[in-house]
Design an enzyme around this catalytic site. Sequence first.
Site, short mmCIF file in Angstrom:
data_model
loop_
_atom_site.label_atom_id
_atom_site.label_comp_id
_atom_site.label_asym_id
_atom_site.label_seq_id
_atom_site.Cartn_x
_atom_site.Cartn_y
_atom_site.Cartn_z
N ASP A 260 0.83 -1.21 0.00
CA ASP A 260 0.00 0.00 0.00
C ASP A 260 0.86 1.26 0.00
OD1 ASP A 260 -2.38 1.38 -0.02
OD2 ASP A 260 -2.69 1.28 2.14
N HIS B 160 2.98 3.62 -8.78
CA HIS B 160 2.79 2.20 -9.14
C HIS B 160 4.02 1.68 -9.88
CE1 HIS B 160 -1.19 2.54 -7.63
NE2 HIS B 160 -1.69 3.21 -8.65
N LEU C 111 11.03 -20.23 -4.58
CA LEU C 111 9.95 -19.40 -4.03
C LEU C 111 8.67 -19.52 -4.87
CD1 LEU C 111 9.08 -16.98 -2.11
CD2 LEU C 111 9.83 -15.48 -3.97
C1 IPE Z 1 -5.38 -2.70 -0.52
O1 IPE Z 1 -5.03 -1.36 -0.68
C2 IPE Z 1 -5.32 -3.40 -1.83
C3 IPE Z 1 -3.99 -3.55 -2.41
C4 IPE Z 1 -2.86 -3.22 -1.85
C5 IPE Z 1 -3.96 -4.14 -3.72
P1 IPE Z 1 -6.12 -0.22 -0.86
O2 IPE Z 1 -5.38 1.05 -0.96
O3 IPE Z 1 -7.03 -0.55 -1.97
O4 IPE Z 1 -6.93 -0.32 0.52
P2 IPE Z 1 -7.87 0.72 1.25
O5 IPE Z 1 -8.86 1.20 0.23
O6 IPE Z 1 -7.01 1.84 1.73
O7 IPE Z 1 -8.47 -0.03 2.37
C1 IPE Z 2 -1.25 0.35 -3.48
O1 IPE Z 2 -1.07 1.73 -3.44
C2 IPE Z 2 -1.45 -0.18 -4.89
C3 IPE Z 2 -2.82 -0.60 -5.20
C4 IPE Z 2 -3.82 -0.65 -4.37
C5 IPE Z 2 -3.08 -0.99 -6.58
P1 IPE Z 2 -2.30 2.71 -3.50
O2 IPE Z 2 -2.61 2.98 -4.94
O3 IPE Z 2 -3.44 2.22 -2.70
O4 IPE Z 2 -1.69 4.02 -2.85
P2 IPE Z 2 -2.38 4.93 -1.75
O5 IPE Z 2 -2.81 4.04 -0.63
O6 IPE Z 2 -3.53 5.62 -2.41
O7 IPE Z 2 -1.31 5.88 -1.33
MG MG Z 3 -4.00 2.39 -0.74
#
Ligand code: IPE
Ligand code: IPE
Ligand code: MG
Length: 253
Positions: free
Chosen positions: A21, A38, A132
């Site tokens: 995240d 990303h 792995l």
């Molecule tokens: C969880 O992250 C999903 C992934 C890392 C793929 P999100 O950014 O989508 O989660 P929320 O919305 O903050 O709970």
């Molecule tokens: C995690 O990073 C990647 C995915 C959920 C695809 P985020 O895109 O959720 O990044 P934040 O949480 O908005 O910073």
């Molecule tokens: Mg996120």
Amino acid sequence: MDVLQSLDRNNLPRHIAIVMDGNGRWAKERGQDRVYGHHEGVISVRDIVNASAELGIEYLTLYAFSTENWKRPKTEVDALMELLVNTIRKEAEELKKNNVRLHVIGDFKSLPEICQRELDEAKSMTAMNTGLNLVLALSYSSRWEIVEAVKNIAVDISERKINPVQIDDKLFNSYLNTAAFPDPELMIRTSGEHRISNFLMYQLAYAELYFTNVHWPAFRRQNLYEALLNYQQRERRFGKTSEQIQTNDPHHV
Ligand code: IPE
Ligand code: IPE
Ligand code: MG
């Protein structure tokens, strides 16, 4: 002291699950578009996969795209799918060479066809690998997975393949996407959120949870070693008492 040196190699989790995240926030902090985050996140994926393989971790599950992530703006979803295709295409050879076997969990059919094709190819390219196991959670959510399992159990009952009295933990588990993998002993979530976000809810029943404020694109092998060191300082009791664990005596009172 070097964190890697202080790790007990005999007390590593077999299975690490990570909620990657914070890509968006990492990019915003740098005045960049979320998609830049990303892209940088892929570099962390590569580093963590290699570090896990070097440590002899057996399973690494990465939450890359949730069922709920489909609700993001189309431009971001499209960019993520494109990044997925390009990354798999670029990295498949490397995974093969490094003895990493690729698996995918989630609603595979909901992914764009091009993604399905690339993933299928990478999966078969690495199918004979014995190192792995890299499990990508894509279009995955735990509720989706559990509901699918229940549906499939209902079908098998109606076709008389199984009998309701046979349903137990083990049978239920065999209907999950993760049937072939042991439960994660350690779940890591980056970027400071303290939640599960629909990830492996059944499988994480007794996992140790580790949260760090580091955003995913900044999370590298040193951060993984720190998480592992923290994991090794915990006592996993599984409902028993500390004395039972320490004396290794199940009947200790
Ligand atoms: C969880 O992250 C999903 C992934 C890392 C793929 P999100 O950014 O989508 O989660 P929320 O919305 O903050 O709970
Ligand atoms: C995690 O990073 C990647 C995915 C959920 C695809 P985020 O895109 O959720 O990044 P934040 O949480 O908005 O910073
Ligand atoms: Mg996120």
